[in-house]
Design an enzyme around this catalytic site. Structure first.
Site, PDB file in Angstrom:
ATOM      1  N   ASN A 187     -48.298  -5.764 -27.928  1.00  0.00           N
ATOM      2  CA  ASN A 187     -49.103  -6.071 -27.746  1.00  0.00           C
ATOM      3  C   ASN A 187     -50.688  -6.557 -27.293  1.00  0.00           C
ATOM      4  O   ASN A 187     -50.934  -5.987 -26.175  1.00  0.00           O
ATOM      5  CB  ASN A 187     -48.565  -8.246 -27.204  1.00  0.00           C
ATOM      6  CG  ASN A 187     -49.377  -9.466 -27.763  1.00  0.00           C
ATOM      7  OD1 ASN A 187     -48.635  -9.959 -27.071  1.00  0.00           O
ATOM      8  ND2 ASN A 187     -50.026  -9.166 -28.693  1.00  0.00           N
TER       9      ASN A 187
ATOM     10  N   CYS B 269     -48.597 -10.514 -31.479  1.00  0.00           N
ATOM     11  CA  CYS B 269     -47.202  -9.756 -31.626  1.00  0.00           C
ATOM     12  C   CYS B 269     -46.695 -10.246 -30.523  1.00  0.00           C
ATOM     13  O   CYS B 269     -47.135 -11.191 -29.059  1.00  0.00           O
ATOM     14  CB  CYS B 269     -47.466  -8.565 -31.060  1.00  0.00           C
ATOM     15  SG  CYS B 269     -48.160  -7.949 -32.959  1.00  0.00           S
TER      16      CYS B 269
END
Ligand code: SF4
Length: 549
Positions: free
Chosen positions: A136, A30
């Site tokens: 993330n 991410c």
């Protein structure tokens, strides 16, 4: 590419065709971004920053924005950044501060629910404050925290571990969000590079081991004081600096405006420094492991919340995940990857005529190898750069051509040559096997594979989808056995020592568990996996799988 099976929300753009695999590599990354910048178009800057971070996640994208004191507005959807946002969306997301997220994960029908930023509002589901959050990484104690919150009566609208972090922060009684984060951070275990916004500030924090990257940047005033002179920024003080100077440290004043907000240096954070380049911001430094950085009207301040933990930066970021023009730990990755190629040649030279890369991820190492070998380099394949965006299924007739949808070999370059073929990694080996076959079909005399990473043998518990051990071609096989499976004449993986020499780092400050099986965080082996909240494991929890950012 992730298969998206679920219903697409109104207004969403249908994602790219699922049948065309982008690569046979690790997945599930991410990217995050955050900015506090009154006087700038924060949603437009976020859009372009996410556009630069698109390689870190292609399943969904989202931006949350707010005016100080106003409401947080979030737009998130399945699809690529340029599919998700329209001009109209960016106008609606007007404000002075924003965070953004791109995501890559296969999650089936609940994919939209797990897109980010996640948002929790005051008074709902036990929240004390309104926050939006983008993350993330992967929490390895997600199940434990989730159960604890459920027992307290906190409810969830998704099954993502990111919403667990948001819930812990939103429900914390501390008055200031930074204080809430300082207390929540030590309770989180695993990988988390995170940006959180309230209505008046953006707070970024990184796990104490620094597993996933997070960089700090500065956006200079829009115009220089003196014509011809670039608007400069003053470097951020090091971590744990309570109150760095607010405003424009150089005292520079933009031309053509009297608004003080236009004369002020503003700060932003991003997974990778390439996001700063695209918006004209300057990379200052990496956010330190265990550090909390606050971006607000007061400028940028920092607090080191956890000290002295074993650093464990993901070594795969240098090898493959990050863009080659990003900087991490003072390394420009293009240069580090070139060194990996040089070292590959030093470790395993071979009689050959030509070096070719598996585009694009093998390019920098192939250049380095060719340089070290004194061999010519050429393009053995032409890559269809837009293959990941096809909307049409290949169908049975085309599917037999396999990887040609992505790579087309050039027989005129390849035929009769003894080739050194450079790629960055092999996970399951399906792509590599097809590449070797395509080269042989195009007349290659010999195919010598050189991989700029060691053999991948173990799963990642820190946010990367590496397949299962059994699916990994190097699991329980020697290099010679893998070479036989792939059908190549020789195979060499860069040694772990070679990787660290190339990145100018040491094992003591990095994670290399997918190569060695030595996980740097206690409790990783029994970690919460991608589907750890399945009903049989957590009777009181939702039946949807837990997904990670
Ligand atoms: Fe990176 Fe591998 Fe460690 Fe996961 S296990 S954080 S991919 S080095």
């Amino acid at each position: 590419m992730a298969s998206l099976e679920g219903p697409i929300r109104p207004g969403a753009t249908q994602p790219m065709g699922p049948e065309v695999e982008d690569r046979d590599g690790p997945r599930d990354e991410c990217g995050v971004f955050g900015i506090f910048a009154p006087g700038h178009e924060v949603s437009r800057l976020s859009y372009f920053a996410l556009y630069a971070l698109q390689h870190r996640g292609q399943e969904s994208a989202g931006i949350a924005a707010a005016d100080r004191g106003g409401h947080i507005i979030t737009r998130r959807e399945l699809g690529l950044v340029n599919q998700v946002f329209s001009e109209n969306d960016l106008s609606t997301l007007a404000g002075e501060l924003a965070i953004g997220h791109v995501r890559y994960s296969t999650t089936g029908s609940n994919a939209w629910e797990n897109s980010q930023p996640v948002q929790r509002s005051v008074g709902t589901r036990g929240s004390q404050r309104e926050v939006a959050l983008a993350h993330n990484g992967n929490l390895i104690n997600a199940v434990e925290l989730h159960n604890e919150l459920l027992a307290q009566g906190v409810t969830f609208s998704s099954t993502s571990d990111s919403e667990i972090i948001a819930a812990l922060i939103a429900t914390h009684p501390a008055e200031r969000v930074e204080d809430a984060i300082a207390e929540v951070l030590p309770r989180l275990k695993g990988a988390f590079s995170t940006v959180v916004m309230t209505k008046d500030r953006v707070v970024a924090f990184r796990d104490p081991h620094g597993l996933r990257p997070l960089a700090l940047g500065a956006l200079p005033p829009s115009e220089p004081t003196h014509p011809g002179e670039p608007a400069g920024v003053t470097p951020m003080p090091p971590a744990d600096t309570p109150t760095p100077p607010a405003g424009d440290p150089d005292g520079r004043v933009s031309e053509g405006t009297d608004r003080p907000e236009d004369r002020t240096v503003r700060y932003c954070v991003a997974s990778e420094s390439c996001a700063f380049d695209i918006i004209g911001a300057k990379y200052l430094r990496d956010v330190q492991p265990g550090e909390v950085v606050t971006l607000s009207e007061e400028g940028c301040s920092s607090k080191q919340v956890v000290q002295g933990a074993r650093k464990a930066f993901c070594v795969f970021e240098y090898i493959y995940f990050a863009r080659p023009d990003s900087r991490m730990n003072d390394q420009v990755l293009q240069v580090a990857r070139g060194r990996m190629g040089e070292l590959l040649w030093r470790e395993a030279p071979v009689e050959a005529d030509l070096v070719i890369a598996v585009p694009d991820s093998g390019n920098p190492a192939a250049r380095g190898l060719a340089r070290a070998a004194g061999l010519p380099q050429d393009d053995g394949f032409v890559k269809n750069r837009y293959v990941a965006r096809t909307f049409i299924q290949p169908g049975q007739e085309l599917r037999k051509h396999g990887l040609r949808l992505k790579f087309n070999p050039l027989p005129e370059v390849i035929a009769g040559k003894r080739l050194v073929v450079v790629d960055d990694s092999i996970v399951r080996g399906n792509t590599t096997r097809q590449i070797v076959q395509m080269l042989r079909d195009s007349g290659a005399a010999e195919v010598h594979m050189r991989i700029s990473a060691p053999p991948i043998k173990h799963p990642c518990h820190y946010g990367i989808d590496m397949s299962t051990r059994e699916e990994m071609i190097a699991h329980n096989r020697t290099t010679a056995e893998v070479a036989a499976e792939l059908g190549c004449d020789s195979l060499h993986y860069l040694s772990l020592a070679g990787v660290y020499e190339a990145v100018r780092g040491t094992r003591a400050t990095h994670c290399d568990a997918c190569f060695t099986g030595e996980y740097p965080l206690a409790g990783s082996d029994g970690a919460a996996g991608k589907y750890s909240l399945e009903e049989d494991k957590v009777p009181t929890g939702p039946s949807l799988p837990l997904v990670r950012a």
